[in-house]
Design a protein around this motif. Structure first.
Motif, mmCIF file in Angstrom:
data_model
loop_
_atom_site.group_PDB
_atom_site.id
_atom_site.type_symbol
_atom_site.label_atom_id
_atom_site.label_comp_id
_atom_site.label_asym_id
_atom_site.label_seq_id
_atom_site.Cartn_x
_atom_site.Cartn_y
_atom_site.Cartn_z
ATOM 1 N N LEU A 102 0.830 -1.172 -0.053
ATOM 2 C CA LEU A 102 0.135 -0.026 0.076
ATOM 3 C C LEU A 102 0.741 1.403 0.103
ATOM 4 C CD1 LEU A 102 -3.170 -0.402 2.377
ATOM 5 C CD2 LEU A 102 -3.223 0.082 -0.003
ATOM 6 N N LEU A 103 1.709 1.262 0.811
ATOM 7 C CA LEU A 103 2.731 2.600 1.122
ATOM 8 C C LEU A 103 3.616 2.748 -0.273
ATOM 9 C CD1 LEU A 103 3.786 2.117 4.628
ATOM 10 C CD2 LEU A 103 2.191 3.722 3.937
ATOM 11 N N VAL A 104 4.108 1.621 -0.929
ATOM 12 C CA VAL A 104 4.879 1.646 -2.083
ATOM 13 C C VAL A 104 4.000 2.222 -3.328
ATOM 14 C CG1 VAL A 104 6.146 0.544 -3.944
ATOM 15 C CG2 VAL A 104 6.635 0.156 -1.570
ATOM 16 N N THR A 105 2.866 1.811 -3.271
ATOM 17 C CA THR A 105 1.754 2.148 -4.509
ATOM 18 C C THR A 105 1.517 3.608 -4.170
ATOM 19 O OG1 THR A 105 0.882 -0.108 -4.520
ATOM 20 C CG2 THR A 105 -0.489 1.640 -5.417
ATOM 21 N N MET A 106 1.077 4.242 -3.088
ATOM 22 C CA MET A 106 0.602 5.335 -2.679
ATOM 23 C C MET A 106 1.830 6.126 -2.769
ATOM 24 S SD MET A 106 -2.481 4.945 -2.542
ATOM 25 C CE MET A 106 -3.440 3.215 -2.808
ATOM 26 N N GLY A 107 2.783 5.754 -2.432
ATOM 27 C CA GLY A 107 4.171 6.645 -2.591
ATOM 28 C C GLY A 107 4.514 7.175 -4.180
ATOM 29 N N TYR A 108 4.425 6.006 -4.804
ATOM 30 C CA TYR A 108 4.557 6.142 -6.586
ATOM 31 C C TYR A 108 3.608 7.075 -7.073
ATOM 32 C CZ TYR A 108 8.624 3.019 -6.891
ATOM 33 O OH TYR A 108 9.997 2.409 -6.935
ATOM 34 N N GLY A 109 2.239 6.956 -6.535
ATOM 35 C CA GLY A 109 1.222 7.715 -6.874
ATOM 36 C C GLY A 109 1.359 9.179 -6.749
ATOM 37 N N VAL A 110 2.158 9.433 -5.470
ATOM 38 C CA VAL A 110 2.429 10.862 -5.223
ATOM 39 C C VAL A 110 3.602 11.492 -6.241
ATOM 40 C CG1 VAL A 110 3.685 12.395 -3.640
ATOM 41 C CG2 VAL A 110 1.926 10.578 -2.862
ATOM 42 N N ILE A 111 4.280 10.659 -6.514
ATOM 43 C CA ILE A 111 5.476 11.017 -7.561
ATOM 44 C C ILE A 111 4.704 11.198 -9.028
ATOM 45 C CG2 ILE A 111 7.302 10.228 -8.764
ATOM 46 C CD1 ILE A 111 8.030 8.586 -6.611
ATOM 47 N N GLY A 112 3.609 10.310 -9.298
ATOM 48 C CA GLY A 112 3.047 10.718 -10.487
ATOM 49 C C GLY A 112 1.922 11.636 -10.454
ATOM 50 N N GLY A 127 6.626 18.084 -17.354
ATOM 51 C CA GLY A 127 6.405 17.317 -16.227
ATOM 52 C C GLY A 127 7.823 17.513 -15.258
ATOM 53 N N LEU A 128 7.529 16.677 -14.222
ATOM 54 C CA LEU A 128 8.735 16.534 -13.219
ATOM 55 C C LEU A 128 10.090 15.778 -14.280
ATOM 56 C CD1 LEU A 128 9.263 16.357 -10.177
ATOM 57 C CD2 LEU A 128 8.829 13.959 -10.169
ATOM 58 N N SER A 129 11.077 16.370 -13.731
ATOM 59 C CA SER A 129 12.365 15.828 -14.424
ATOM 60 C C SER A 129 12.474 14.537 -14.327
ATOM 61 C CB SER A 129 13.557 16.381 -14.148
ATOM 62 O OG SER A 129 13.837 16.576 -12.671
ATOM 63 N N ALA A 130 13.253 13.687 -15.330
ATOM 64 C CA ALA A 130 13.405 12.444 -15.441
ATOM 65 C C ALA A 130 14.367 12.116 -13.776
ATOM 66 C CB ALA A 130 14.312 12.088 -16.530
ATOM 67 N N LYS A 131 15.376 12.859 -13.760
ATOM 68 C CA LYS A 131 15.999 12.800 -12.575
ATOM 69 C C LYS A 131 15.284 12.702 -11.359
ATOM 70 C CE LYS A 131 20.665 14.336 -14.551
ATOM 71 N NZ LYS A 131 21.675 15.256 -14.453
ATOM 72 N N ALA A 132 14.803 13.861 -11.247
ATOM 73 C CA ALA A 132 13.705 13.766 -9.847
ATOM 74 C C ALA A 132 12.744 12.591 -9.711
ATOM 75 C CB ALA A 132 12.885 15.227 -9.923
ATOM 76 N N LYS A 133 12.225 12.323 -10.942
ATOM 77 C CA LYS A 133 11.282 11.291 -10.751
ATOM 78 C C LYS A 133 11.991 9.934 -10.275
ATOM 79 C CE LYS A 133 8.412 11.167 -14.203
ATOM 80 N NZ LYS A 133 7.752 10.843 -15.621
ATOM 81 N N TYR A 134 13.269 9.544 -11.041
ATOM 82 C CA TYR A 134 13.938 8.437 -10.842
ATOM 83 C C TYR A 134 14.306 8.298 -9.278
ATOM 84 C CZ TYR A 134 16.999 4.381 -11.300
ATOM 85 O OH TYR A 134 17.623 3.183 -11.329
ATOM 86 N N GLY A 136 12.754 9.700 -6.729
ATOM 87 C CA GLY A 136 11.867 9.517 -5.767
ATOM 88 C C GLY A 136 11.418 8.029 -5.962
ATOM 89 N N GLN A 137 11.607 7.421 -7.210
ATOM 90 C CA GLN A 137 11.012 6.002 -7.301
ATOM 91 C C GLN A 137 12.125 5.114 -6.742
ATOM 92 O OE1 GLN A 137 10.924 6.080 -11.683
ATOM 93 N NE2 GLN A 137 9.012 4.893 -11.537
ATOM 94 N N SER A 138 13.281 5.671 -6.611
ATOM 95 C CA SER A 138 14.493 4.706 -6.085
ATOM 96 C C SER A 138 14.329 4.796 -4.530
ATOM 97 C CB SER A 138 15.943 5.351 -6.590
ATOM 98 O OG SER A 138 16.257 5.212 -8.107
ATOM 99 N N VAL A 139 14.210 5.830 -4.051
ATOM 100 C CA VAL A 139 14.056 5.844 -2.438
ATOM 101 C C VAL A 139 13.002 5.140 -1.918
ATOM 102 C CG1 VAL A 139 13.576 7.605 -0.714
ATOM 103 C CG2 VAL A 139 15.054 8.288 -2.432
ATOM 104 N N ILE A 140 11.846 5.226 -2.841
ATOM 105 C CA ILE A 140 10.700 4.181 -2.164
ATOM 106 C C ILE A 140 10.947 2.903 -2.495
ATOM 107 C CG2 ILE A 140 8.341 3.876 -2.623
ATOM 108 C CD1 ILE A 140 7.754 6.721 -3.363
ATOM 109 N N GLY A 141 11.539 2.509 -3.489
ATOM 110 C CA GLY A 141 11.668 1.261 -4.008
ATOM 111 C C GLY A 141 12.751 0.621 -3.186
ATOM 112 N N LEU A 142 13.876 1.106 -2.726
ATOM 113 C CA LEU A 142 14.936 0.861 -2.082
ATOM 114 C C LEU A 142 14.817 0.657 -0.577
ATOM 115 C CD1 LEU A 142 17.748 -0.066 -2.589
ATOM 116 C CD2 LEU A 142 18.542 2.209 -1.868
ATOM 117 N N THR A 143 13.953 1.521 -0.233
ATOM 118 C CA THR A 143 13.348 1.536 1.462
ATOM 119 C C THR A 143 12.255 0.359 1.278
ATOM 120 O OG1 THR A 143 13.305 3.777 1.286
ATOM 121 C CG2 THR A 143 12.159 2.816 3.136
ATOM 122 N N ALA A 144 11.728 -0.080 0.580
ATOM 123 C CA ALA A 144 10.509 -1.310 0.619
ATOM 124 C C ALA A 144 11.829 -2.368 0.697
ATOM 125 C CB ALA A 144 9.682 -1.140 -0.522
ATOM 126 N N ALA A 145 12.501 -2.581 -0.274
ATOM 127 C CA ALA A 145 13.425 -3.593 -0.416
ATOM 128 C C ALA A 145 14.015 -4.192 0.989
ATOM 129 C CB ALA A 145 14.300 -3.502 -1.743
#
Length: 360
Positions: A102-112, A127-134, A136-145
């Motif tokens: 749930l948290l990963v899904t909603m977190g990625y939703g916030v980035i989107g 939109g959001l720069s590719a670096k900023a988007k990546y 944000g995705q990396s922080v959430i994905g790595l934290t979950a992993a």
């Protein structure tokens, strides 16, 4: 949430025991998220249209897409609301898997959401720069992993399993974190790349979620997992409720997103749903099966990689346009033909993925 209420009412009437059956709650999960989507959808579309939150169209691309300019976007918010409410109502909230996904899904939703918001305000496709988007995705994905690796209670939760083989399981160690990170972030971006035509991304997402839901159910069932020679993961069964929520929310959104679309999901939906599928595959230890079932997402991603690499190295393009669904459009395929054929491919791939349960 309602599971706790059912436990309390069980002392009054034994019939409330039915809420302990995963399949029953999964059915309720589908119906709940579907109804939320269908009821809120028209109101949300009116609000988006009233606030002029419409899709901007790239100058490059099929000419037919110019007709879609101004179509309300950010409809993925509807999907996320339906998924969150349905999951919170029917899932066991004491299950850590539920909170992670749930948290990963909603977190990625916030980035989107941030990305879509900037696109709408600027009225362009930056939109959001590719670096900023990546990032944000990396922080959430790595934290979950890392969290899943640190809280794993049995070896099967971090082992790598190969379909079609009964006893091939590799101890990943810290590499589990690396693999999980790439699966979550990669799937999120793959679904986002696929979301370019009306209904093209949502239906494969629904089908893959249904397939992974089957894996979640049998993986969390001691008898079924032993019979099918797949890892037994005690917490995984509850994920079928989340999968059911995706199915219902996705079908409800498709009601408005089918060609010609009344609303687009935007990055708020695509990034979130992709991340959800990635986490699902990691939690049920079926990363390879995700690649099989999500073959359309893989194909779309590879087409972009091949196109960019070819142009940089040779100055020539392999496809008329990437992602590959635009290539077929520019070849003269009507949009509905591209969409339905990609759906058919996904049906076949999901069936192949499910076949790995028996072909071992």
């Amino acid at each position: 949430m309602l599971l706790y209420l059912a436990d309390y009412l069980l002392s009054v009437d034994g019939g409330f025991r039915v809420f302990h059956y995963l399949t029953f709650r999964a059915i309720l999960g589908v119906l709940t998220s579907l109804l939320i989507s269908l009821i809120i959808g028209p109101w949300m579309i009116r609000r988006l249209r009233g606030n002029k939150i419409g899709q901007s169209i790239r100058e490059l691309g099929p000419q037919s897409h110019y007709e879609k300019a101004g179509t309300p976007t950010m409809g993925g918010t509807l999907i996320l609301v339906a998924i969150a409410v349905s999951t919170l109502l029917w899932a066991d909230l004491g299950n850590r898997y539920i909170w992670v996904i749930l948290l990963v899904t909603m977190g990625y939703g916030v980035i989107g959401f941030i990305d879509d918001y900037r696109k709408v305000i600027k009225r362009n496709s930056d939109g959001l720069s590719a670096k900023a988007k990546y990032l944000g995705q990396s922080v959430i994905g790595l934290t979950a992993a890392i969290f899943l690796y640190k809280t794993a209670s049995i070896p099967a939760e971090t082992q790598f399993f190969i379909p079609f083989f009964k006893d091939v399981m590799l101890d990943m160690g810290p590499m589990y974190v690396v693999l999980s990170y790439f699966v979550i972030v990669g799937t999120s971006n793959a679904v986002n790349l696929t979301d370019g035509l009306d209904g093209l991304a949502i239906m494969p997402t629904v089908m893959v979620a249904a397939g992974l839901g089957v894996f979640a159910y049998v993986s969390g069932h001691a008898t079924f997992s032993q019979y099918l020679a797949i890892p037994y993961l005690p917490n995984a069964g509850e994920l079928i409720i989340f999968c059911a929520a995706i199915i219902g929310a996705g079908l409800g959104f498709l009601w408005f997103n089918t060609y010609p679309a009344m609303v687009f999901m935007g990055d708020v939906g695509a990034l979130a749903l992709g991340g959800a599928l990635g986490v699902l595959a990691v939690l049920v230890r079926q990363e390879i099966v995700l690649v099989i079932m999500g073959g359309v997402f893989v194909m779309e991603t590879l087409s972009v990689i091949i196109q960019v690499a070819s142009f940089k190295m040779t100055g020539k393009r392999v496809f008329r346009m990437a992602p590959i669904h635009h290539h077929f459009e520019l070849k003269g395929w009507p949009e509905p033909r591209v969409i339905v054929r990609f759906w058919i491919i996904t049906v076949i791939l999901v069936l192949i993925g499910l076949a790995t349960l028996k072909l071992r």
